[in-house]
Design an enzyme around this catalytic site. Structure first.
Site, PDB file in Angstrom:
ATOM      1  N   THR A  70      56.036 -27.759 -39.266  1.00  0.00           N
ATOM      2  CA  THR A  70      56.832 -27.019 -38.275  1.00  0.00           C
ATOM      3  C   THR A  70      58.237 -27.601 -38.184  1.00  0.00           C
ATOM      4  O   THR A  70      59.237 -26.885 -38.306  1.00  0.00           O
ATOM      5  CB  THR A  70      56.167 -27.081 -36.882  1.00  0.00           C
ATOM      6  OG1 THR A  70      54.833 -26.598 -36.986  1.00  0.00           O
ATOM      7  CG2 THR A  70      56.925 -26.247 -35.872  1.00  0.00           C
ATOM      8  N   ASP A  73      56.263 -30.609 -28.937  1.00  0.00           N
ATOM      9  CA  ASP A  73      55.169 -31.305 -28.251  1.00  0.00           C
ATOM     10  C   ASP A  73      54.552 -32.397 -29.118  1.00  0.00           C
ATOM     11  O   ASP A  73      54.314 -33.507 -28.658  1.00  0.00           O
ATOM     12  CB  ASP A  73      54.085 -30.307 -27.797  1.00  0.00           C
ATOM     13  CG  ASP A  73      53.569 -29.408 -28.924  1.00  0.00           C
ATOM     14  OD1 ASP A  73      54.059 -29.499 -30.076  1.00  0.00           O
ATOM     15  OD2 ASP A  73      52.654 -28.606 -28.654  1.00  0.00           O
ATOM     16  N   LYS A 119      51.437 -38.121 -34.485  1.00  0.00           N
ATOM     17  CA  LYS A 119      50.206 -38.580 -35.145  1.00  0.00           C
ATOM     18  C   LYS A 119      50.575 -39.053 -36.548  1.00  0.00           C
ATOM     19  O   LYS A 119      50.481 -38.282 -37.516  1.00  0.00           O
ATOM     20  CB  LYS A 119      49.220 -37.414 -35.295  1.00  0.00           C
ATOM     21  CG  LYS A 119      48.548 -36.937 -34.030  1.00  0.00           C
ATOM     22  CD  LYS A 119      47.599 -35.782 -34.385  1.00  0.00           C
ATOM     23  CE  LYS A 119      46.846 -35.263 -33.195  1.00  0.00           C
ATOM     24  NZ  LYS A 119      46.074 -34.030 -33.519  1.00  0.00           N
ATOM     25  N   ARG A 158      46.260 -26.643 -20.769  1.00  0.00           N
ATOM     26  CA  ARG A 158      47.708 -26.782 -20.944  1.00  0.00           C
ATOM     27  C   ARG A 158      48.396 -27.450 -19.764  1.00  0.00           C
ATOM     28  O   ARG A 158      49.372 -28.175 -19.933  1.00  0.00           O
ATOM     29  CB  ARG A 158      48.321 -25.390 -21.126  1.00  0.00           C
ATOM     30  CG  ARG A 158      49.117 -25.234 -22.386  1.00  0.00           C
ATOM     31  CD  ARG A 158      49.824 -23.897 -22.371  1.00  0.00           C
ATOM     32  NE  ARG A 158      49.432 -23.061 -23.479  1.00  0.00           N
ATOM     33  CZ  ARG A 158      49.686 -23.321 -24.765  1.00  0.00           C
ATOM     34  NH1 ARG A 158      50.314 -24.426 -25.105  1.00  0.00           N
ATOM     35  NH2 ARG A 158      49.296 -22.495 -25.703  1.00  0.00           N
ATOM     36  N   ASP A 180      52.442 -33.336 -36.338  1.00  0.00           N
ATOM     37  CA  ASP A 180      51.157 -33.486 -37.016  1.00  0.00           C
ATOM     38  C   ASP A 180      51.446 -33.554 -38.521  1.00  0.00           C
ATOM     39  O   ASP A 180      51.849 -34.598 -39.022  1.00  0.00           O
ATOM     40  CB  ASP A 180      50.296 -32.281 -36.601  1.00  0.00           C
ATOM     41  CG  ASP A 180      48.849 -32.372 -37.026  1.00  0.00           C
ATOM     42  OD1 ASP A 180      48.182 -33.329 -36.623  1.00  0.00           O
ATOM     43  OD2 ASP A 180      48.379 -31.470 -37.750  1.00  0.00           O
ATOM     44  N   SER A 181      51.329 -32.451 -39.250  1.00  0.00           N
ATOM     45  CA  SER A 181      51.612 -32.483 -40.693  1.00  0.00           C
ATOM     46  C   SER A 181      53.110 -32.588 -40.975  1.00  0.00           C
ATOM     47  O   SER A 181      53.516 -33.075 -42.028  1.00  0.00           O
ATOM     48  CB  SER A 181      51.066 -31.222 -41.364  1.00  0.00           C
ATOM     49  OG  SER A 181      51.845 -30.111 -40.998  1.00  0.00           O
ATOM     50  N   GLY A 182      53.916 -32.099 -40.043  1.00  0.00           N
ATOM     51  CA  GLY A 182      55.371 -32.112 -40.229  1.00  0.00           C
ATOM     52  C   GLY A 182      55.918 -30.781 -40.707  1.00  0.00           C
ATOM     53  O   GLY A 182      57.124 -30.611 -40.818  1.00  0.00           O
ATOM     54  N   ASP A 213      47.374 -27.332 -25.616  1.00  0.00           N
ATOM     55  CA  ASP A 213      46.153 -26.595 -25.266  1.00  0.00           C
ATOM     56  C   ASP A 213      45.059 -26.758 -26.318  1.00  0.00           C
ATOM     57  O   ASP A 213      45.288 -27.263 -27.425  1.00  0.00           O
ATOM     58  CB  ASP A 213      46.468 -25.101 -25.151  1.00  0.00           C
ATOM     59  CG  ASP A 213      46.703 -24.468 -26.530  1.00  0.00           C
ATOM     60  OD1 ASP A 213      47.465 -25.065 -27.324  1.00  0.00           O
ATOM     61  OD2 ASP A 213      46.111 -23.418 -26.828  1.00  0.00           O
TER      62      ASP A 213
HETATM   63  P1  5GP Z   1      52.645 -29.557 -37.736  1.00  0.00           P
HETATM   64  O1  5GP Z   1      53.475 -28.393 -38.113  1.00  0.00           O
HETATM   65  O2  5GP Z   1      53.403 -30.855 -37.557  1.00  0.00           O
HETATM   66  O3  5GP Z   1      51.424 -29.714 -38.613  1.00  0.00           O
HETATM   67  O4  5GP Z   1      51.960 -29.199 -36.407  1.00  0.00           O
HETATM   68  C1  5GP Z   1      52.533 -29.261 -35.207  1.00  0.00           C
HETATM   69  C2  5GP Z   1      51.775 -28.327 -34.292  1.00  0.00           C
HETATM   70  O5  5GP Z   1      50.333 -28.470 -34.413  1.00  0.00           O
HETATM   71  C3  5GP Z   1      52.076 -28.701 -32.879  1.00  0.00           C
HETATM   72  O6  5GP Z   1      53.232 -28.069 -32.437  1.00  0.00           O
HETATM   73  C4  5GP Z   1      50.831 -28.212 -32.151  1.00  0.00           C
HETATM   74  O7  5GP Z   1      50.980 -26.860 -31.861  1.00  0.00           O
HETATM   75  C5  5GP Z   1      49.715 -28.363 -33.143  1.00  0.00           C
HETATM   76  N1  5GP Z   1      48.905 -29.590 -32.915  1.00  0.00           N
HETATM   77  C6  5GP Z   1      48.732 -30.625 -33.783  1.00  0.00           C
HETATM   78  N2  5GP Z   1      47.922 -31.555 -33.244  1.00  0.00           N
HETATM   79  C7  5GP Z   1      47.578 -31.116 -32.014  1.00  0.00           C
HETATM   80  C8  5GP Z   1      46.738 -31.659 -30.970  1.00  0.00           C
HETATM   81  O8  5GP Z   1      46.155 -32.747 -31.026  1.00  0.00           O
HETATM   82  N3  5GP Z   1      46.612 -30.888 -29.854  1.00  0.00           N
HETATM   83  C9  5GP Z   1      47.236 -29.683 -29.716  1.00  0.00           C
HETATM   84  N4  5GP Z   1      47.043 -29.027 -28.572  1.00  0.00           N
HETATM   85  N5  5GP Z   1      48.030 -29.156 -30.667  1.00  0.00           N
HETATM   86  C10 5GP Z   1      48.205 -29.866 -31.804  1.00  0.00           C
HETATM   87 MG    MG Z   2      53.989 -27.051 -31.105  1.00  0.00          MG
END
Ligand code: 5GP
Ligand code: MG
Length: 185
Positions: free
Chosen positions: A115, A108, A139, A173, A111-113, A167
């Site tokens: 996952t 979806d 982002k 959602r 964000d930080s990368g 969500d």
């Molecule tokens: P990462 O592992 O890249 O930091 O985070 C990814 C996960 O953070 C996404 O799969 C999601 O679950 C959550 N996330 C990050 N930003 C948002 C946001 O603006 N809205 C929502 N609903 N989830 C987010």
């Molecule tokens: Mg996710």
């Protein structure tokens, strides 16, 4: 299909990406994916990251004309701080054996990368032919761990967004658009 237009509730600041823009962009991504994988021998393995990717997965997969298999995984990150250190845990694995397949991770939002970098590493270690990523939202200002994205829907600023699968505490959602939340005081 597009008849219901839920009004903005008072916790939402504005619609960031409307339904028609989403639909057009998902069609473009599907075309790019159809083109890129048109010559593969095995069906493309789509692996959606639950729960946030389920609507993007439904729309994207239904626009694919190449042979493909839909699968899902579930992930947990150890809180906000933990996630930024890249601490991610697999809660539910795929049903399919990914070995010997081209894999496309369907996510979806980046964000930080943490996952995606975890998943790319994990799937690369399983004898896959390739591992690439289709990410609906990105982002860029939040990236901590660099991740390569082959198919990207939209770039968005550093705000919390909901709708189209995403969500806030399980709310919003199923909104058909992407909306920006008003931060809690
Ligand atoms: P990462 O592992 O890249 O930091 O985070 C990814 C996960 O953070 C996404 O799969 C999601 O679950 C959550 N996330 C990050 N930003 C948002 C946001 O603006 N809205 C929502 N609903 N989830 C987010
Ligand atoms: Mg996710």
């Amino acid at each position: 299909m597009n008849a219901v237009k839920p009004p903005l509730t008072d916790d939402l600041a504005r619609v960031l990406i409307d339904e028609d823009s989403i639909s057009r962009r998902v069609s473009e991504l599907a075309e790019e994916i159809n083109e890129k994988y048109k010559d593969i021998e095995e069906p493309l393995m789509l692996v959606g990251v639950l729960k946030g990717s389920f609507i993007f997965m439904a729309d994207l997969s239904r626009r694919l004309t190449i042979p493909h298999v839909v699968d899902f995984i579930a992930i947990s990150s150890y809180g906000k701080k933990g996630a930024e250190r890249g601490e991610v845990r697999l809660l539910m694995d795929t049903r399919e054996n990914l070995a010997g397949h081209h894999v496309l991770i369907v996510e979806d939002i980046l964000d930080s990368g943490s996952t995606l970098s975890y998943l790319i590493k994990t799937f690369n270690a399983r004898g896959t032919k390739s591992v690439e990523t289709a990410v609906f939202l990105d982002k860029p200002s939040r990236h901590v761990i660099p991740v390569e994205i082959q198919f990207r829907g939209f770039e968005i600023p550093d705000v919390w967004v909901v709708g189209y699968g995403l969500d806030y505490k399980e709310r919003h959602r199923t909104l058909p658009y992407i909306a920006e939340m008003i931060p809690e005081k």
